[in-house]
Write an enzyme that holds these catalytic residues in place. Structure first.
Site, short mmCIF file in Angstrom:
data_model
loop_
_atom_site.label_atom_id
_atom_site.label_comp_id
_atom_site.label_asym_id
_atom_site.label_seq_id
_atom_site.Cartn_x
_atom_site.Cartn_y
_atom_site.Cartn_z
N LYS A 1 54.39 55.37 33.43
CA LYS A 1 54.41 56.58 34.25
C LYS A 1 55.78 56.83 34.85
CE LYS A 1 53.31 60.13 36.45
NZ LYS A 1 52.24 60.63 37.23
N LYS B 1 60.71 62.67 43.73
CA LYS B 1 60.42 61.41 44.45
C LYS B 1 60.22 60.26 43.48
CE LYS B 1 55.54 61.11 44.40
NZ LYS B 1 54.83 60.04 43.76
N CYS C 1 56.52 65.44 42.40
CA CYS C 1 56.55 64.25 41.53
C CYS C 1 57.93 63.86 41.04
CB CYS C 1 55.61 64.48 40.35
SG CYS C 1 53.92 64.80 40.89
N LYS D 1 57.21 75.76 40.58
CA LYS D 1 57.11 76.22 39.19
C LYS D 1 55.99 77.25 39.12
CE LYS D 1 53.94 72.92 37.09
NZ LYS D 1 53.78 71.94 36.04
N GLY E 1 61.81 70.38 40.70
CA GLY E 1 61.36 70.12 42.07
C GLY E 1 59.92 69.65 41.99
N THR F 1 50.89 57.19 41.12
CA THR F 1 52.17 56.73 40.57
C THR F 1 52.73 55.68 41.51
OG1 THR F 1 52.51 58.92 39.66
CG2 THR F 1 54.47 57.52 39.84
N GLU G 1 50.89 70.13 37.08
CA GLU G 1 50.31 71.21 37.87
C GLU G 1 50.37 72.47 37.02
OE1 GLU G 1 51.73 71.49 41.88
OE2 GLU G 1 51.58 69.33 42.16
N PHE H 1 61.23 70.88 27.83
CA PHE H 1 61.99 70.36 28.98
C PHE H 1 63.50 70.47 28.77
CE2 PHE H 1 59.46 68.65 32.51
CZ PHE H 1 58.25 69.20 32.07
C1 UGA Z 1 55.27 66.24 36.35
C2 UGA Z 1 55.09 65.69 34.92
O1 UGA Z 1 55.46 66.70 33.98
C3 UGA Z 1 53.63 65.28 34.68
O2 UGA Z 1 53.49 64.72 33.39
C4 UGA Z 1 53.26 64.25 35.73
O3 UGA Z 1 51.91 63.82 35.60
C5 UGA Z 1 53.44 64.85 37.12
O4 UGA Z 1 54.82 65.25 37.29
C6 UGA Z 1 53.07 63.80 38.13
O5 UGA Z 1 53.77 62.77 38.21
O6 UGA Z 1 52.03 63.93 38.78
P1 UGA Z 1 54.73 68.59 37.51
O7 UGA Z 1 55.35 68.03 38.74
O8 UGA Z 1 53.42 69.32 37.61
O9 UGA Z 1 54.47 67.40 36.44
O10 UGA Z 1 55.78 69.60 36.91
P2 UGA Z 1 56.64 69.76 35.57
O11 UGA Z 1 55.96 70.68 34.65
O12 UGA Z 1 57.03 68.43 35.05
O13 UGA Z 1 57.92 70.50 36.18
C7 UGA Z 1 58.74 69.84 37.13
C8 UGA Z 1 59.92 70.69 37.50
O14 UGA Z 1 60.84 70.76 36.42
C9 UGA Z 1 59.59 72.13 37.86
O15 UGA Z 1 60.33 72.49 39.03
C10 UGA Z 1 60.07 72.93 36.66
O16 UGA Z 1 60.45 74.24 36.99
C11 UGA Z 1 61.25 72.10 36.20
N1 UGA Z 1 61.59 72.25 34.78
C12 UGA Z 1 60.69 71.90 33.82
C13 UGA Z 1 62.85 72.72 34.42
O17 UGA Z 1 63.70 73.03 35.28
N2 UGA Z 1 63.17 72.84 33.10
C14 UGA Z 1 62.29 72.50 32.12
O18 UGA Z 1 62.65 72.63 30.92
C15 UGA Z 1 61.03 72.03 32.49
#
Ligand code: UGA
Length: 460
Positions: free
Chosen positions: A215, A274, A271, A333, A268, A127, A157, A260
Site C-alpha cells: 500500500k 500524508k 492519502c 479532485k 492532494g 494505511t 475517492e 497518472f
Molecule cells: C489514492 C490512490 O489512488 C488510491 O489507490 C488509494 O487507495 C487512496 O489514495 C488511499 O490511500 O486511500 P485518492 O486519494 O482518492 O486515491 O486520489 P487519486 O485519484 O489518487 O488522486 C490524488 C491526487 O492526484 C488528486 O489531487 C488528483 O487531482 C491528482 N492527480 C492524479 C494528478 O495531479 N495527476 C494525475 O495524473 C492523477
C-alpha cells in the site's frame, strides 16, 4: 454464505466498506465514536459525496443487513471485524498517527468473546507503516482464537464503490504465510469476499510487512509519477514544449502507461501527501531513510506547482493586490467533496494572502471549504454567479462542468477573459479564438509556430 461482520471506523473507507459488504449479502454493523456521523449514516444520509454510495447505503439499511452504532458491546457477536480507521499525519512530524487504530484495537479486545470453535478474524484495512500489524497482532494475542490479517484498501475517492466491489487485486498480509492459522484466516476472509473472488480478482497472500509495504509503495509510486510529469512540465515551461504532447507520447510506451501522467497543479487529498511523508518517516525509523529520500523531492515538486500557479496569476494580472480572481474548484479532485490538502483551496488561500479578492466555486465541496477556510475567500455556489466580475479565472479541479465551459459564453460572464488552466483540460486554441488570454502549467504562453517542414528533414 452470510457472515456477521463489523466495520470499526466509518470514515470514507469504512463507511463505503460497510455498505459494500452489506451489498454482498453480509450482516454488517458499522461503529464510530463520532455520534453525529453514526446518526447520519443510520438515517441514510451520506457524510460525504461519493457516486453510488447513497444507493448502497440505503439498500443496506432497507434490507436490515446494515446498521450503525457507537457502542463496542454491539460488536461482540460479529465473526469478522474490519478496522477502517484513519491514520492521518502526526501533528508534530511526518509519521502516521496510529492513535485511533490503537484505541480501536484496545476497545475491541475488551468486548471480543472467546467464540467456541470459531476463530474471530480482525482485518486491518487502514494505511499503516510496516511493522504496525505485527505490533497490533501482539495486542490481540491474549484473546483466544483471534487472528489479525492485514488487507490494505486501494479505493479511489470518486470510484470508491466500484473499487471496493471490483478491486484490481486483493492483498492479504498474514502473520506467517502457510501456517494452519494463516490458512484458516485466509479461508475466512475468502468467504467474506467470495462474490468478489468469483469475478477472478487476483488475491495475493504475503507476510504482514509486505502487505503494508504494497500500500505504501503503491501510493508513493502514484505520487512519484505525478511529480515526475510535473517536473517535466517545469522543463516544458523553460523550453517552450507542451507537456501534454510529452505525456501523451511517453504514456504510449506500455512500460510507462498513460495513467497518472496528467500534469497540472499536482496531487492532494487525504492519502497521497500524508502517505509519502509517513513512508519517509518509516524508512528513517528503519534505518534506511536515504532509500526514500527522493520522496522529499516528489513532495517539493508538488509544492512548487502550487507556487507556480500564483506566480503565473501575478504574471497575467501584473499585480494581485485587489484583483478579482475566481477559482474553479475546491475539492482535491473531481467527483469528490473532499478538501483535505486540496491544491485548489491551497492556491486560493495563497492568492488571497497575496492580496487578491478570491471567489471559489465547486459543485460539491463548498461546505467543506467553508469549514476549513471560514470567510477567508468568497464561496459562491453556481459557476455563472462565481464567474461574475472575474478579472482572472483559475481552473484547479477538473469537474466536467468546468472542462465543458463554452469559451464564448463564459467570456460574457467575466469582466476580463483571462484563463489559467491549472489542470490542462481546456483546449487553448479554442479559448484563444474566443478572445481569451489563456495560460496553462507546462505549456508555452503562445503556441510554438509550426517548424517548417524542411527542418524535419534535416539529417534524414
Ligand atoms: C489514492 C490512490 O489512488 C488510491 O489507490 C488509494 O487507495 C487512496 O489514495 C488511499 O490511500 O486511500 P485518492 O486519494 O482518492 O486515491 O486520489 P487519486 O485519484 O489518487 O488522486 C490524488 C491526487 O492526484 C488528486 O489531487 C488528483 O487531482 C491528482 N492527480 C492524479 C494528478 O495531479 N495527476 C494525475 O495524473 C492523477
Amino acid at each position: 454464505m452470510t457472515t456477521t461482520l463489523s466495520v470499526i471506523g466509518v470514515g470514507y473507507l469504512g463507511a463505503v466498506h460497510a455498505a459494500a459488504m452489506a451489498e454482498l449479502g453480509h450482516d454488517v454493523i458499522g461503529l464510530d465514536i463520532d455520534a453525529d456521523r453514526i446518526a447520519a449514516l443510520q438515517a441514510g444520509i451520506p457524510p460525504f459525496h461519493e457516486p453510488g454510495f447513497t444507493e448502497i447505503l440505503q439498500r443496506g439499511l432497507d434490507s436490515g443487513r446494515l446498521r450503525f452504532t457507537t457502542d463496542y458491546a454491539d460488536l461482540a457477536h460479529a465473526e469478522v471485524h474490519f478496522l477502517g480507521l484513519g491514520t492521518p499525519q502526526k501533528a508534530d512530524g511526518l509519521g502516521a498517527d496510529l492513535s485511533h487504530l490503537e484505541a480501536a484495537v484496545a476497545s475491541l479486545t475488551e468486548v471480543l468473546p472467546v467464540r467456541e470453535g470459531a476463530p474471530t478474524l480482525v482485518v486491518g484495512k487502514s494505511t499503516v507503516p510496516a511493522g504496525t500489524a505485527r505490533r497490533l497482532a501482539e495486542r490481540l494475542a491474549p484473546v483466544d482464537g483471534a487472528y489479525l490479517l492485514w488487507n490494505p484498501e486501494f479505493l479511489r475517492e470518486g470510484f470508491a464503490v466500484k473499487d471496493t466491489l471490483e478491486p484490481d487485486r486483493l492483498v492479504y498480509g498474514v502473520h506467517e504465510p502457510g501456517t494452519p492459522a494463516a490458512e484458516q484466516a485466509v479461508a475466512q476472509l475468502d468467504a467474506v469476499y467470495a462474490r468478489i473472488l468469483e469475478r477472478e480478482a487476483p488475491r495475493l497472500v504475503m507476510g504482514y510487512e509486505a502487505a503494508e509495504l504494497v500500500k505504501a509503495s503503491a501510493n508513493a509510486f502514484l505520487a512519484t509519477k505525478i511529480s515526475f510529469i510535473n517536473a517535466v512540465s517545469e522543463m516544458c515551461e523553460a523550453t517552450g514544449a507542451d507537456v501534454t504532447d510529452v505525456a501523451r507520447a511517453i504514456g504510449m510506451d506500455e512500460r510507462i502507461g498513460g495513467k497518472f501522467l496528467r500534469a497540472g497543479v499536482g496531487f492532494g487529498g487525504g492519502c497521497l501527501p500524508k502517505d509519502i511523508r509517513a513512508f519517509m518517516a518509516s524508512a528513517e525509523e528503519n534505518g534506511v531513510g536515504e532509500a526514500l529520500s527522493f520522496l522529499r523531492e516528489v513532495d517539493a515538486v508538488n509544492e512548487r506547482r502550487r507556487t507556480r500557479v500564483v506566480d503565473l496569476a501575478a504574471e497575467m494580472l501584473g499585480d494581485l493586490e485587489g484583483r478579482r480572481i475566481t477559482v474553479l474548484g475546491a475539492a482535491f479532485k473531481p467527483n469528490s467533496d473532499d478538501t483535505r490538502d486540496s491544491p485548489a483551496l491551497d492556491v486560493a488561500c495563497r492568492l488571497r494572502a497575496a492580496g487578491a479578492l478570491v471567489t471559489v466555486t465547486d459543485p460539491e465541496a463548498l461546505g467543506n471549504a467553508e469549514r476549513s477556510l471560514g470567510d477567508l475567500v468568497q464561496l459562491v455556489p453556481g459557476t455563472d454567479e462565481a464567474l461574475h466580475g472575474a478579472e482572472l479565472t483559475v481552473l484547479l479541479t477538473e469537474w466536467d462542468e468546468f472542462k465543458d465551459l463554452d469559451p464564448v459564453r463564459t467570456a460574457s460572464l467575466v469582466s476580463a477573459p483571462r484563463m489559467l488552466d491549472g489542470r490542462n483540460v481546456l483546449t487553448p486554441q479554442e479559448w484563444r479564438e474566443a478572445g481569451w488570454e489563456i495560460r496553462s502549467l507546462g505549456r508555452a504562453a503562445v503556441p510554438q509556430t509550426k517548424a517548417p517542414q524542411a527542418s524535419l528533414l534535416v539529417g534524414v
